[in-house]
Motif scaffolding. Structure first.
Motif, PDB file in Angstrom:
ATOM      1  N   GLN A  31       0.803  -1.223   0.000  1.00  0.00           N
ATOM      2  CA  GLN A  31       0.000   0.000   0.000  1.00  0.00           C
ATOM      3  C   GLN A  31       0.836   1.274   0.000  1.00  0.00           C
ATOM      4  OE1 GLN A  31      -2.215  -1.769   3.384  1.00  0.00           O
ATOM      5  NE2 GLN A  31      -4.057  -0.938   2.408  1.00  0.00           N
ATOM      6  N   LEU A  32       2.128   1.121  -0.095  1.00  0.00           N
ATOM      7  CA  LEU A  32       3.028   2.265  -0.246  1.00  0.00           C
ATOM      8  C   LEU A  32       3.818   2.083  -1.529  1.00  0.00           C
ATOM      9  CD1 LEU A  32       4.571   2.481   3.355  1.00  0.00           C
ATOM     10  CD2 LEU A  32       2.821   4.004   2.427  1.00  0.00           C
ATOM     11  N   ASP A  33       4.212   3.192  -2.167  1.00  0.00           N
ATOM     12  CA  ASP A  33       5.127   3.019  -3.294  1.00  0.00           C
ATOM     13  C   ASP A  33       6.562   3.019  -2.760  1.00  0.00           C
ATOM     14  OD1 ASP A  33       6.198   5.701  -3.156  1.00  0.00           O
ATOM     15  OD2 ASP A  33       4.439   6.433  -4.235  1.00  0.00           O
ATOM     16  N   PHE A  34       7.500   2.690  -3.619  1.00  0.00           N
ATOM     17  CA  PHE A  34       8.880   2.496  -3.171  1.00  0.00           C
ATOM     18  C   PHE A  34       9.510   3.784  -2.651  1.00  0.00           C
ATOM     19  CE2 PHE A  34       9.044   3.617  -7.601  1.00  0.00           C
ATOM     20  CZ  PHE A  34      10.218   4.322  -7.783  1.00  0.00           C
ATOM     21  N   MET A  35       9.051   4.944  -3.160  1.00  0.00           N
ATOM     22  CA  MET A  35       9.579   6.225  -2.680  1.00  0.00           C
ATOM     23  C   MET A  35       9.081   6.529  -1.271  1.00  0.00           C
ATOM     24  SD  MET A  35       9.140   8.381  -6.236  1.00  0.00           S
ATOM     25  CE  MET A  35       7.651   7.477  -6.705  1.00  0.00           C
ATOM     26  N   ALA A 193      20.018  12.277   2.624  1.00  0.00           N
ATOM     27  CA  ALA A 193      19.142  11.475   1.764  1.00  0.00           C
ATOM     28  C   ALA A 193      17.687  11.874   1.946  1.00  0.00           C
ATOM     29  CB  ALA A 193      19.323   9.992   2.070  1.00  0.00           C
ATOM     30  N   LEU A 194      17.309  12.236   3.169  1.00  0.00           N
ATOM     31  CA  LEU A 194      15.926  12.643   3.426  1.00  0.00           C
ATOM     32  C   LEU A 194      15.548  13.864   2.585  1.00  0.00           C
ATOM     33  CD1 LEU A 194      13.440  12.022   5.244  1.00  0.00           C
ATOM     34  CD2 LEU A 194      14.287  13.805   6.789  1.00  0.00           C
ATOM     35  N   VAL A 195      16.483  14.776   2.412  1.00  0.00           N
ATOM     36  CA  VAL A 195      16.234  15.958   1.585  1.00  0.00           C
ATOM     37  C   VAL A 195      15.970  15.540   0.134  1.00  0.00           C
ATOM     38  CG1 VAL A 195      17.202  18.124   0.723  1.00  0.00           C
ATOM     39  CG2 VAL A 195      17.667  17.394   3.080  1.00  0.00           C
ATOM     40  N   TYR A 196      16.811  14.643  -0.384  1.00  0.00           N
ATOM     41  CA  TYR A 196      16.625  14.161  -1.758  1.00  0.00           C
ATOM     42  C   TYR A 196      15.275  13.459  -1.911  1.00  0.00           C
ATOM     43  CZ  TYR A 196      21.740  14.633  -1.507  1.00  0.00           C
ATOM     44  OH  TYR A 196      23.018  15.101  -1.308  1.00  0.00           O
ATOM     45  N   GLU A 197      14.914  12.681  -0.906  1.00  0.00           N
ATOM     46  CA  GLU A 197      13.666  11.907  -0.965  1.00  0.00           C
ATOM     47  C   GLU A 197      12.441  12.812  -0.945  1.00  0.00           C
ATOM     48  OE1 GLU A 197      14.178   9.293   2.361  1.00  0.00           O
ATOM     49  OE2 GLU A 197      16.064   8.550   1.530  1.00  0.00           O
ATOM     50  N   ILE A 198      12.500  13.880  -0.165  1.00  0.00           N
ATOM     51  CA  ILE A 198      11.388  14.837  -0.121  1.00  0.00           C
ATOM     52  C   ILE A 198      11.165  15.447  -1.498  1.00  0.00           C
ATOM     53  CG2 ILE A 198      10.663  17.090   0.783  1.00  0.00           C
ATOM     54  CD1 ILE A 198      11.989  16.281   3.441  1.00  0.00           C
ATOM     55  N   VAL A 199      12.260  15.807  -2.168  1.00  0.00           N
ATOM     56  CA  VAL A 199      12.166  16.377  -3.519  1.00  0.00           C
ATOM     57  C   VAL A 199      11.532  15.373  -4.485  1.00  0.00           C
ATOM     58  CG1 VAL A 199      13.476  17.237  -5.496  1.00  0.00           C
ATOM     59  CG2 VAL A 199      14.119  17.930  -3.166  1.00  0.00           C
ATOM     60  N   VAL A 200      11.997  14.122  -4.427  1.00  0.00           N
ATOM     61  CA  VAL A 200      11.498  13.080  -5.325  1.00  0.00           C
ATOM     62  C   VAL A 200      10.012  12.813  -5.084  1.00  0.00           C
ATOM     63  CG1 VAL A 200      11.621  10.602  -5.832  1.00  0.00           C
ATOM     64  CG2 VAL A 200      13.712  11.952  -5.714  1.00  0.00           C
ATOM     65  N   ILE A 201       9.602  12.760  -3.815  1.00  0.00           N
ATOM     66  CA  ILE A 201       8.197  12.495  -3.503  1.00  0.00           C
ATOM     67  C   ILE A 201       7.319  13.651  -3.971  1.00  0.00           C
ATOM     68  CG2 ILE A 201       6.532  12.239  -1.609  1.00  0.00           C
ATOM     69  CD1 ILE A 201       8.519  10.509  -0.167  1.00  0.00           C
ATOM     70  N   MET A 203       7.833  15.444  -6.494  1.00  0.00           N
ATOM     71  CA  MET A 203       7.781  15.383  -7.953  1.00  0.00           C
ATOM     72  C   MET A 203       7.009  14.185  -8.486  1.00  0.00           C
ATOM     73  SD  MET A 203      11.733  16.484  -8.828  1.00  0.00           S
ATOM     74  CE  MET A 203      11.519  16.260 -10.595  1.00  0.00           C
ATOM     75  N   PHE A 204       7.139  13.023  -7.835  1.00  0.00           N
ATOM     76  CA  PHE A 204       6.617  11.796  -8.425  1.00  0.00           C
ATOM     77  C   PHE A 204       5.628  11.021  -7.553  1.00  0.00           C
ATOM     78  CE2 PHE A 204      10.981  12.409 -10.088  1.00  0.00           C
ATOM     79  CZ  PHE A 204      10.663  12.607 -11.421  1.00  0.00           C
ATOM     80  N   SER A 205       5.418  11.454  -6.306  1.00  0.00           N
ATOM     81  CA  SER A 205       4.530  10.703  -5.421  1.00  0.00           C
ATOM     82  C   SER A 205       3.753  11.681  -4.542  1.00  0.00           C
ATOM     83  CB  SER A 205       5.345   9.713  -4.573  1.00  0.00           C
ATOM     84  OG  SER A 205       4.506   8.914  -3.783  1.00  0.00           O
ATOM     85  N   ASP A 206       3.424  11.293  -3.328  1.00  0.00           N
ATOM     86  CA  ASP A 206       2.728  12.198  -2.403  1.00  0.00           C
ATOM     87  C   ASP A 206       3.005  11.755  -0.966  1.00  0.00           C
ATOM     88  OD1 ASP A 206       0.509  10.325  -1.437  1.00  0.00           O
ATOM     89  OD2 ASP A 206       0.161  10.299  -3.607  1.00  0.00           O
TER      90      ASP A 206
END
Length: 296
Positions: A31-35, A193-201, A203-206
């Motif tokens: 129920q979660l995506d990989f990001m 890494a958390l900073v990078y992940e926030i940006v990715v989410i 852009m591509f997730s929620d």
């Protein structure tokens, strides 16, 4: 308890915990995506590593980092945890756990191959033999029980699972040259890494999360894949006489993991998974044979 016995206890505990995480990955990804999984796991790991730093009296070591050190951590964090786990979790979202998990264990062979350019080490014939055996294991696992046809199901997932080992091997080689405290490095890596992940989410997730088994499993991943287990393993290294006495115990993990995958995820384990895993672990044994590293 003697120090070496303590080392074995810590090492076996780490192996047991690591053997459960592939099952937790799949439960999380229902129920979660990989990001989202990586974001939650990283958040939990930051809390755990920071707490460990405070209680061990190493908080001042964070302040001692120079601008160059912070830049180094920011760059390394792109490899691990950000790049490595992003690729690995995507592979798990595509493949059955019993396929993704053993394929990821090709990293020791990749590590030895990369040691040539990075550490100026010569590659022996046994390394190339191990590479061939490991590649054969990858092919067999990838057939998912259809070894007669040699048809690879989900080639993109297989590629990602194997490719993730490249991220880990490069990270390991860079990390071994960095003499800063391991806990501090881990904390900084996950923070960047958390900073990078926030940006990715963004852009591509929620960031919409529900309280369900997948969320709890993601927290478990943060605790035991990215956080506490690493600290347990560091304690094993601290107490052991030489690293070779406990390092080979790590490779019990993929074997134990198959039991959790079967009984919790209810995956029917293919006979090709066993054959391929044995080949991959044998290739790891070949490259590690006679490589005994004294623990300082």
């Amino acid at each position: 308890m003697k120090n070496q016995k303590k080392a074995y206890v810590f090492a076996m505990l780490a192996v047991l915990l690591w053997s459960t995480v592939s099952t937790a990955f799949k439960i999380s990804l229902k129920q979660l995506d990989f990001m989202q999984l990586l974001f939650i796991g990283t958040l939990v790991s930051i809390v755990i590593t920071f707490t460990a730093i405070v209680f061990s009296g190493k908080l001042k070591l964070i302040k001692q980092n120079t601008s160059k050190d912070y830049l180094k951590s920011a760059l390394v964090a792109l490899l691990n945890p950000f790049g490595y786990y992003l690729v690995l979790f995507k592979a798990y979202s595509i493949l059955p756990a019993q396929i993704a998990q053993p394929l990821n264990y090709t990293w020791p062979v990749v590590l030895v191959l990369l040691s040539a350019p990075f550490l100026k080490q010569k590659l022996s014939l046994k390394v190339f033999i191990a590479l061939i055996i490991s590649f054969l294991g990858i092919i067999i696992i990838s057939t998912q029980g259809n070894i007669q046809s040699l048809k690879i199901d989900s080639p993109w997932g297989v590629f990602l699972a194997v490719f993730s080992s490249l991220f880990w091997a490069i990270f390991w080689l860079l990390n071994v040259k960095d003499k800063r405290n391991e806990l501090v490095k881990l904390f900084l890596n996950f923070s960047f890494a958390l900073v990078y992940e926030i940006v990715v989410i963004f852009m591509f997730s929620d960031f919409s999360f529900e309280f369900n088994n997948s969320l709890f499993a993601a927290v478990y991943v943060g605790f035991f894949e990215l956080g506490i287990t690493f600290i347990v393993w560091l304690n094993a290294l601290k107490y052991t006489e030489t690293t070779d006495k406990i390092s080979n115990l790590i490779f019990l993990s993929p074997v134990l993991a198959l039991f959790f995958i079967h009984f919790i995820l209810d995956e029917q384990i293919f006979y090709t998974t066993f054959i391929g895993l044995v080949l991959i672990l044998f290739s790891v044994y070949i490259v590690n044979k006679k490589r005994k590293v004294k623990h300082n």
